[in-house]
Write a protein that holds these residues in place. Structure first.
Motif, PDB file in Angstrom:
ATOM      1  N   ALA A   1     -78.139 146.095 -33.741  1.00 26.02           N
ATOM      2  CA  ALA A   1     -77.423 145.056 -34.479  1.00 26.02           C
ATOM      3  C   ALA A   1     -76.362 145.664 -35.389  1.00 26.02           C
ATOM      4  O   ALA A   1     -75.275 145.108 -35.559  1.00 26.02           O
ATOM      5  CB  ALA A   1     -78.406 144.220 -35.297  1.00 26.02           C
ATOM      6  N   LEU A   2     -76.664 146.821 -35.970  1.00 27.62           N
ATOM      7  CA  LEU A   2     -75.691 147.492 -36.819  1.00 27.62           C
ATOM      8  C   LEU A   2     -74.510 147.974 -35.999  1.00 27.62           C
ATOM      9  O   LEU A   2     -73.352 147.781 -36.371  1.00 27.62           O
ATOM     10  CB  LEU A   2     -76.351 148.674 -37.531  1.00 27.62           C
ATOM     11  N   ARG A   3     -74.772 148.604 -34.858  1.00 29.93           N
ATOM     12  CA  ARG A   3     -73.680 149.074 -34.005  1.00 29.93           C
ATOM     13  C   ARG A   3     -72.809 147.917 -33.549  1.00 29.93           C
ATOM     14  O   ARG A   3     -71.594 148.024 -33.476  1.00 29.93           O
ATOM     15  CB  ARG A   3     -74.251 149.825 -32.802  1.00 29.93           C
ATOM     16  N   SER A   4     -73.444 146.784 -33.235  1.00 32.03           N
ATOM     17  CA  SER A   4     -72.687 145.622 -32.785  1.00 32.03           C
ATOM     18  C   SER A   4     -71.776 145.107 -33.884  1.00 32.03           C
ATOM     19  O   SER A   4     -70.607 144.778 -33.641  1.00 32.03           O
ATOM     20  CB  SER A   4     -73.656 144.514 -32.339  1.00 32.03           C
ATOM     21  N   GLU A   5     -72.288 145.053 -35.102  1.00 35.74           N
ATOM     22  CA  GLU A   5     -71.471 144.539 -36.194  1.00 35.74           C
ATOM     23  C   GLU A   5     -70.300 145.468 -36.488  1.00 35.74           C
ATOM     24  O   GLU A   5     -69.186 145.024 -36.744  1.00 35.74           O
ATOM     25  CB  GLU A   5     -72.316 144.349 -37.455  1.00 35.74           C
ATOM     26  N   LEU A   6     -70.545 146.775 -36.447  1.00 32.26           N
ATOM     27  CA  LEU A   6     -69.459 147.707 -36.668  1.00 32.26           C
ATOM     28  C   LEU A   6     -68.418 147.618 -35.564  1.00 32.26           C
ATOM     29  O   LEU A   6     -67.220 147.742 -35.811  1.00 32.26           O
ATOM     30  CB  LEU A   6     -70.010 149.129 -36.768  1.00 32.26           C
TER      31      LEU A   6
ATOM     32  N   ARG B   1     -80.281 147.614 -45.302  1.00 30.69           N
ATOM     33  CA  ARG B   1     -78.924 147.150 -45.549  1.00 30.69           C
ATOM     34  C   ARG B   1     -78.863 146.567 -46.954  1.00 30.69           C
ATOM     35  O   ARG B   1     -79.752 145.818 -47.357  1.00 30.69           O
ATOM     36  CB  ARG B   1     -78.506 146.104 -44.521  1.00 30.69           C
ATOM     37  N   VAL B   2     -77.792 146.912 -47.703  1.00 30.14           N
ATOM     38  CA  VAL B   2     -77.775 146.537 -49.115  1.00 30.14           C
ATOM     39  C   VAL B   2     -76.563 145.719 -49.549  1.00 30.14           C
ATOM     40  O   VAL B   2     -76.565 145.202 -50.671  1.00 30.14           O
ATOM     41  CB  VAL B   2     -77.891 147.788 -50.018  1.00 30.14           C
ATOM     42  N   ASP B   3     -75.509 145.582 -48.729  1.00 29.94           N
ATOM     43  CA  ASP B   3     -74.369 144.810 -49.214  1.00 29.94           C
ATOM     44  C   ASP B   3     -74.781 143.353 -49.434  1.00 29.94           C
ATOM     45  O   ASP B   3     -75.666 142.833 -48.771  1.00 29.94           O
ATOM     46  CB  ASP B   3     -73.169 144.916 -48.268  1.00 29.94           C
ATOM     47  N   PRO B   4     -74.141 142.669 -50.396  1.00 30.63           N
ATOM     48  CA  PRO B   4     -74.648 141.377 -50.868  1.00 30.63           C
ATOM     49  C   PRO B   4     -74.388 140.213 -49.924  1.00 30.63           C
ATOM     50  O   PRO B   4     -73.302 140.101 -49.332  1.00 30.63           O
ATOM     51  CB  PRO B   4     -73.902 141.178 -52.187  1.00 30.63           C
ATOM     52  N   GLN B   5     -75.365 139.387 -49.800  1.00 34.95           N
ATOM     53  CA  GLN B   5     -75.200 138.133 -49.066  1.00 34.95           C
ATOM     54  C   GLN B   5     -74.174 137.274 -49.804  1.00 34.95           C
ATOM     55  O   GLN B   5     -74.279 137.053 -51.005  1.00 34.95           O
ATOM     56  CB  GLN B   5     -76.539 137.406 -48.983  1.00 34.95           C
ATOM     57  N   GLY B   6     -73.166 136.816 -49.100  1.00 38.87           N
ATOM     58  CA  GLY B   6     -72.104 136.036 -49.721  1.00 38.87           C
ATOM     59  C   GLY B   6     -70.876 136.843 -50.068  1.00 38.87           C
ATOM     60  O   GLY B   6     -69.848 136.277 -50.428  1.00 38.87           O
TER      61      GLY B   6
ATOM     62  N   SER C   1     -79.504 142.719 -42.323  1.00 41.55           N
ATOM     63  CA  SER C   1     -78.617 141.632 -42.744  1.00 41.55           C
ATOM     64  C   SER C   1     -78.258 141.822 -44.208  1.00 41.55           C
ATOM     65  O   SER C   1     -78.993 142.470 -44.971  1.00 41.55           O
ATOM     66  CB  SER C   1     -79.309 140.280 -42.567  1.00 41.55           C
ATOM     67  N   PRO C   2     -77.118 141.269 -44.658  1.00 41.45           N
ATOM     68  CA  PRO C   2     -76.790 141.340 -46.086  1.00 41.45           C
ATOM     69  C   PRO C   2     -77.952 140.827 -46.929  1.00 41.45           C
ATOM     70  O   PRO C   2     -78.677 139.917 -46.533  1.00 41.45           O
ATOM     71  CB  PRO C   2     -75.561 140.433 -46.193  1.00 41.45           C
ATOM     72  N   SER C   3     -78.116 141.416 -48.098  1.00 45.79           N
ATOM     73  CA  SER C   3     -79.289 141.128 -48.934  1.00 45.79           C
ATOM     74  C   SER C   3     -78.917 140.272 -50.140  1.00 45.79           C
ATOM     75  O   SER C   3     -77.826 140.415 -50.715  1.00 45.79           O
ATOM     76  CB  SER C   3     -79.919 142.435 -49.410  1.00 45.79           C
ATOM     77  N   SER C   4     -79.849 139.415 -50.534  1.00 43.70           N
ATOM     78  CA  SER C   4     -79.701 138.636 -51.769  1.00 43.70           C
ATOM     79  C   SER C   4     -80.580 139.199 -52.880  1.00 43.70           C
ATOM     80  O   SER C   4     -80.532 138.708 -54.019  1.00 43.70           O
ATOM     81  CB  SER C   4     -80.082 137.168 -51.514  1.00 43.70           C
ATOM     82  N   VAL C   5     -81.364 140.245 -52.578  1.00 42.71           N
ATOM     83  CA  VAL C   5     -82.328 140.775 -53.538  1.00 42.71           C
ATOM     84  C   VAL C   5     -81.622 141.548 -54.651  1.00 42.71           C
ATOM     85  O   VAL C   5     -80.907 142.528 -54.392  1.00 42.71           O
ATOM     86  CB  VAL C   5     -83.352 141.684 -52.827  1.00 42.71           C
ATOM     87  N   ASN C   6     -81.785 141.090 -55.867  1.00 46.25           N
ATOM     88  CA  ASN C   6     -81.286 141.738 -57.091  1.00 46.25           C
ATOM     89  C   ASN C   6     -79.767 141.791 -57.191  1.00 46.25           C
ATOM     90  O   ASN C   6     -79.229 142.500 -58.053  1.00 46.25           O
ATOM     91  CB  ASN C   6     -81.863 143.162 -57.217  1.00 46.25           C
ATOM     92  N   TRP C   7     -79.092 141.033 -56.341  1.00 44.43           N
ATOM     93  CA  TRP C   7     -77.636 140.979 -56.435  1.00 44.43           C
ATOM     94  C   TRP C   7     -77.198 139.798 -57.305  1.00 44.43           C
ATOM     95  O   TRP C   7     -77.811 138.734 -57.279  1.00 44.43           O
ATOM     96  CB  TRP C   7     -76.996 140.807 -55.060  1.00 44.43           C
ATOM     97  N   GLY C   8     -76.122 139.995 -58.029  1.00 44.78           N
ATOM     98  CA  GLY C   8     -75.494 138.916 -58.763  1.00 44.78           C
ATOM     99  C   GLY C   8     -74.000 139.140 -58.830  1.00 44.78           C
ATOM    100  O   GLY C   8     -73.530 140.284 -58.945  1.00 44.78           O
ATOM    101  N   ARG C   9     -73.239 138.067 -58.698  1.00 46.55           N
ATOM    102  CA  ARG C   9     -71.777 138.188 -58.813  1.00 46.55           C
ATOM    103  C   ARG C   9     -71.385 138.065 -60.268  1.00 46.55           C
ATOM    104  O   ARG C   9     -71.825 137.138 -60.958  1.00 46.55           O
ATOM    105  CB  ARG C   9     -71.089 137.121 -57.963  1.00 46.55           C
ATOM    106  N   MET C  10     -70.582 138.996 -60.735  1.00 44.93           N
ATOM    107  CA  MET C  10     -70.140 138.995 -62.126  1.00 44.93           C
ATOM    108  C   MET C  10     -69.008 137.983 -62.269  1.00 44.93           C
ATOM    109  O   MET C  10     -67.836 138.294 -62.085  1.00 44.93           O
ATOM    110  CB  MET C  10     -69.691 140.395 -62.537  1.00 44.93           C
ATOM    111  N   THR C  11     -69.383 136.771 -62.572  1.00 43.80           N
ATOM    112  CA  THR C  11     -68.432 135.649 -62.564  1.00 43.80           C
ATOM    113  C   THR C  11     -67.375 135.764 -63.645  1.00 43.80           C
ATOM    114  O   THR C  11     -66.329 135.118 -63.556  1.00 43.80           O
ATOM    115  CB  THR C  11     -69.192 134.328 -62.715  1.00 43.80           C
ATOM    116  N   GLY C  12     -67.636 136.577 -64.686  1.00 45.25           N
ATOM    117  CA  GLY C  12     -66.647 136.717 -65.747  1.00 45.25           C
ATOM    118  C   GLY C  12     -65.463 137.579 -65.364  1.00 45.25           C
ATOM    119  O   GLY C  12     -64.440 137.568 -66.045  1.00 45.25           O
TER     120      GLY C  12
END
Length: 834
Positions: free
Chosen positions: A36-41, A595-600, A643-654
């Protein structure tokens, strides 16, 4: 005072020849990561995206273009800048002890077993052990032992953009070689992102490729702009049947001819009109019969060239268009390459990209059409009834799956070569390498023998690499075939075997192209280096020996990477933000991943920045377009995910940067800790204090408005002083702007410290593109390092606009692009990736 230890990660230095025992080096070990990783790349693989990214970093904001002639001018300026050697000589002249300025020794660290994009290759017709190869940004290399070792034969100051190569094969003249320069990709040769590795003419050697000189008749001295046909040379050949020193160059715009070894040239086909052909090729038989191709695609890639056609000539002066009327030749043609059959030179194959005609392939939603034709010369001029044609396009490889079809990536990777002893045994290259035993007369006689693995799961073919550019047969044994591609140089001893086995010849062929690198900053004396490379993944080494093999730990174009303290985790990424946490052994073997990049996340740059917090390596800051994301504990992301992760991620909205993208992140280690500086693609700079714990809505401090910084420029790096977070270096990489600024008060004010790296105080002129900065605090007081398009520089004293930057590694590194630097203040380690 202790003397700093400085080690260089370098792909272009002139290293001592590697001894023969080194041939055991294997291809990089590919980790067992999910398909799945090779396919996405694979879906993210697009040369035009890389071109656009480079343009964004380099263009002059005032004009929207890369300055004309900048490469020649920046090299000329670089030659006037001081080096450690020149400064030591000056001390001697003044009667002072040069020992007060220690001479720094840089060590080649590799990778010796991984090559970069190679478009030029040939073996000497009189000596099969003498091999010559050229990298698109790596210069010319020479091996006298069949690829057991290599030595660079171009000098640090010569143009490194090698695209084609030929030898004069006539008896008594075989010491003469020529190479052409300039790789053309993307949409435009005259601006934009389509001219990353610009050329400037043809080079010639009269001593078997040991030394090279540019042919004055082909050089204007301004490779930074398209101003002549020799700026992009697709192919070059000599006429083996001529009594004159007859050379032909397929250039942008047409085919050029010389009868005096390149002293003078005449236009043989086409010419510098407003609608001349973008893609050309030329080939010659042993009897001196010439074939040439010219696309209907013009300089800007659009249809409409008046010079398009397939041409044949017996003298290089009079040419006949031999395109067939029935079956009809494709109405639109881009790049067409030529394969003459040595065993029956009346047979010629033509392979190329023909939009809307031929064999259709759909790769990752990208539609492409390619054609394959067989021509047989019969009589006369070869046109009309004088030649027969067969359109065999429908039989081009179509194995299906994610990478099984013939795919030239918009004319980028195309090659055709006919076996010396069989006019039906043909090898054709695209992303993959294929073999047809009947010249594609039928589809069923085709084998998939290189590039991506024929398992069709987007892994690499064992011992080989994807994106084929040049094929070359051994002169004595037609079973031996050489392949030049995006991974360097390879050979098979039996290209006819049911399963073709390949060997890497990248044994000291230092042509890999590094975007990024990382070291373990917390462990003195540790030898681990990881680095992201162009189309050669993220690489790993754990040895101070520059001959040690590097291992492949991720696929695709290697991007930003980082090593957590004590090497507890490795964070690696590929193009457009795909980011993984890897658990590796001390030898680089994969034990687990997440995989660690953020979902969204979206809007990633092609080479997208992230940074670990130096006070807590479990905290990551990552840019995604105009958004800044923070992960408060990367170790909480479950292992094994793809898959992209939602764990412990937050977008810095400021963090609000308007329509720009965040392009640079720099985090302080102390005084204060976790202070985050961030810069954007249009010159905005902010500071976020306590970034590891700041609430998502925290508005960062604007530290650019009213500070007299460049506007509309790309912030490529921000280096925080490891000992004092109030101190930071700010880097702008565009040409035409001031490049370097320093703050001692957290960005409340900035001082221009570009110094002698600028020709003019306003940043205009011939100053290099500055790519990276690092601050080293080992050995008493800071040392500042900057990587630029003309090499690596350092200073121990910032003095505003009067700052004097000294070139490092004049002979070892040379004046090549240094894209990133990593430092370890605990023991003085400095690593530079080029």
């Amino acid at each position: 005072m202790k003397r700093p230890v400085r080690i260089l990660l370098l792909r272009l230095c002139v290293a001592a020849p590697v001894t023969a025992f080194f041939f055991y080096l294997a291809q990089p070990t590919v980790p067992v990561l999910p398909a799945a990783l090779r396919s996405e790349l694979r879906e993210r693989e697009d040369p035009s995206r890389r071109d656009s990214y480079e343009w964004l970093r380099l263009h002059d904001p005032a004009t929207g273009t890369i300055p004309e002639g900048i490469r020649t001018r920046e090299l000329a300026l670089a030659r006037t800048l001081p080096t450690t050697k020149t400064l030591r000589n000056e001390l001697r002249k003044r009667g002072l002890d040069p020992g007060i300025l220690p001479e720094i020794s840089w060590t080649q660290r590799g990778p010796s077993n991984i090559g970069g994009r190679t478009r030029a290759f040939a073996a000497d017709v009189t000596n099969a052990q003498l091999l010559l190869a050229g990298g698109v940004s790596g210069g010319m290399w020479r091996s006298t032992n069949g690829g057991l070792s290599w030595a660079k034969s171009t000098t640090p100051d010569q143009l490194h953009s090698v695209t084609c190569l030929t030898q004069d094969t006539r008896p008594g003249r075989t010491n003469i070689w020529y190479y052409g320069t300039g790789e053309l990709r993307g949409n435009s040769a005259s601006g934009g992102g389509g001219a990353l590795y610009r050329g400037d003419g043809v080079f010639k050697s009269v001593d078997g490729g040991q030394h090279w000189v540019p042919l004055a008749s082909t050089v204007t001295g301004i490779p930074g702009a398209y101003d002549q046909m020799f700026d992009y040379v697709w192919n070059i050949v000599t006429n083996p049947a001529s009594q004159q020193d007859e050379v032909y160059a397929a250039t942008i715009g047409g085919v050029m001819r010389s009868t005096d070894g390149g002293t003078t040239w005449q236009v043989a086909l086409g010419g510098p009109t407003t609608d001349h052909s973008r893609y050309t090729d030329v080939a010659v038989t042993s009897q001196g019969v010439l074939y040439a191709t010219m696309s209907d695609a013009n300089l800007n890639g659009a249809s409409g060239s008046v010079s398009q056609g397939l041409w044949r000539s017996v003298d290089g002066i009079s040419w006949v268009d031999i395109r067939p009327a029935n079956p009809p030749w494709p109405p639109r043609t881009k790049r067409i390459v030529i394969g003459i059959a040595p065993s029956d030179e009346s047979v010629v194959y033509f392979l190329g990209e023909t939009p809307g005609y031929g064999k259709r392939s759909v790769i990752d939603s990208d539609e492409e059409w390619n054609s394959f034709w067989k021509y047989r010369y019969v009589s006369g001029a070869g046109s009309g009834s004088g030649g027969t044609w067969e359109d065999r396009s429908s039989n081009l490889p179509g194995f299906g799956g994610p990478v099984g079809d013939f795919y030239s990536q918009g004319s980028y990777n195309l090659a055709v070569k006919v076996s010396p002893d069989n006019d039906s045994l043909v090898y054709i290259g695209s992303t993959n390498l294929y073999r047809t035993s009947n010249g594609l007369r039928t589809a069923g006689a085709t084998a998939w023998i290189g590039g991506y693995s024929n398992r069709n799961d987007i892994s690499q073919y064992p011992g080989h690499h994807c994106d084929q550019h040049v094929l070359f047969f051994d002169q004595e044994n037609p079973a031996i075939l050489y392949s030049g591609n995006d991974g360097g140089v390879f050979v098979t001893r039996d290209c006819r075997a049911p399963t073709v086995l390949w060997e890497s010849l990248n044994n000291g062929y230092f042509t890999a192209q590094f975007y990024t690198l990382a070291i373990d900053e917390s462990t003195p004396g540790n030898n681990v280096i990881v680095g992201g490379t162009q189309d050669n993944s993220t690489l790993f080494v754990n040895s101070p020996d520059g001959r040690s093999p590097w291992l492949d730990v991720l696929f695709g174009d290697g991007a930003f990477c980082a090593i957590a303290g004590g090497r507890s985790s490795y964070y690696v990424s590929a193009q457009e933000g795909l980011t993984y946490r890897l658990l590796l052994t001390s030898t680089g073997q994969l034990t687990n991943y997440a995989r660690v990049d953020p979902q969204g996340g979206s809007g990633y740059l092609f080479i997208n920045p992230f940074s670990l917090d130096p006070s807590n390596n479990a905290v990551m800051y990552l840019s995604a377009g105009s958004s800044l994301w923070r992960n408060s504990n990367l170790l909480g992301i479950p292992l094994g995910g793809t898959s992209p992760s939602s764990v412990n991620w937050g977008r810095m909205t400021g963090v609000q940067v308007g329509g720009a993208s965040i392009s640079a992140l720099g985090v302080s280690r102390s005084s204060p800790r976790s202070r985050l500086y961030l810069g954007t693609t249009d010159g905005q700079v902010f500071r976020l204090d306590g970034a590891d714990v700041a609430p998502a809505g925290t508005i960062p401090v604007d530290v650019w408005t009213g500070k007299n910084l460049p506007t509309g420029a790309y912030v490529s790096a921000i280096a925080a002083d490891p000992a004092n977070g109030d101190r930071a270096m700010l880097v702008f990489s565009n040409y035409g702007v001031r490049s370097l600024f320093f703050t001692a008060n957290g960005g409340a004010s900035w001082t221009d410290v570009s110094g002698n790296l600028e020709e003019n105080p306003d940043g205009s002129g011939s100053g290099p593109s500055v790519r990276w900065a690092a601050i080293q605090t080992y050995g008493g007081g800071p040392t500042y390092f900057v990587g630029t398009s003309t090499g690596l520089y350092s200073t121990r004293s910032l003095n505003g606009a009067a700052t004097v930057w000294v070139q490092e590694g004049e002979s070892a590194i040379g004046r090549v692009v240094v894209d990133m630097i990593a430092v370890r203040s605990l023991d003085g380690l400095v690593a530079a990736g080029t």
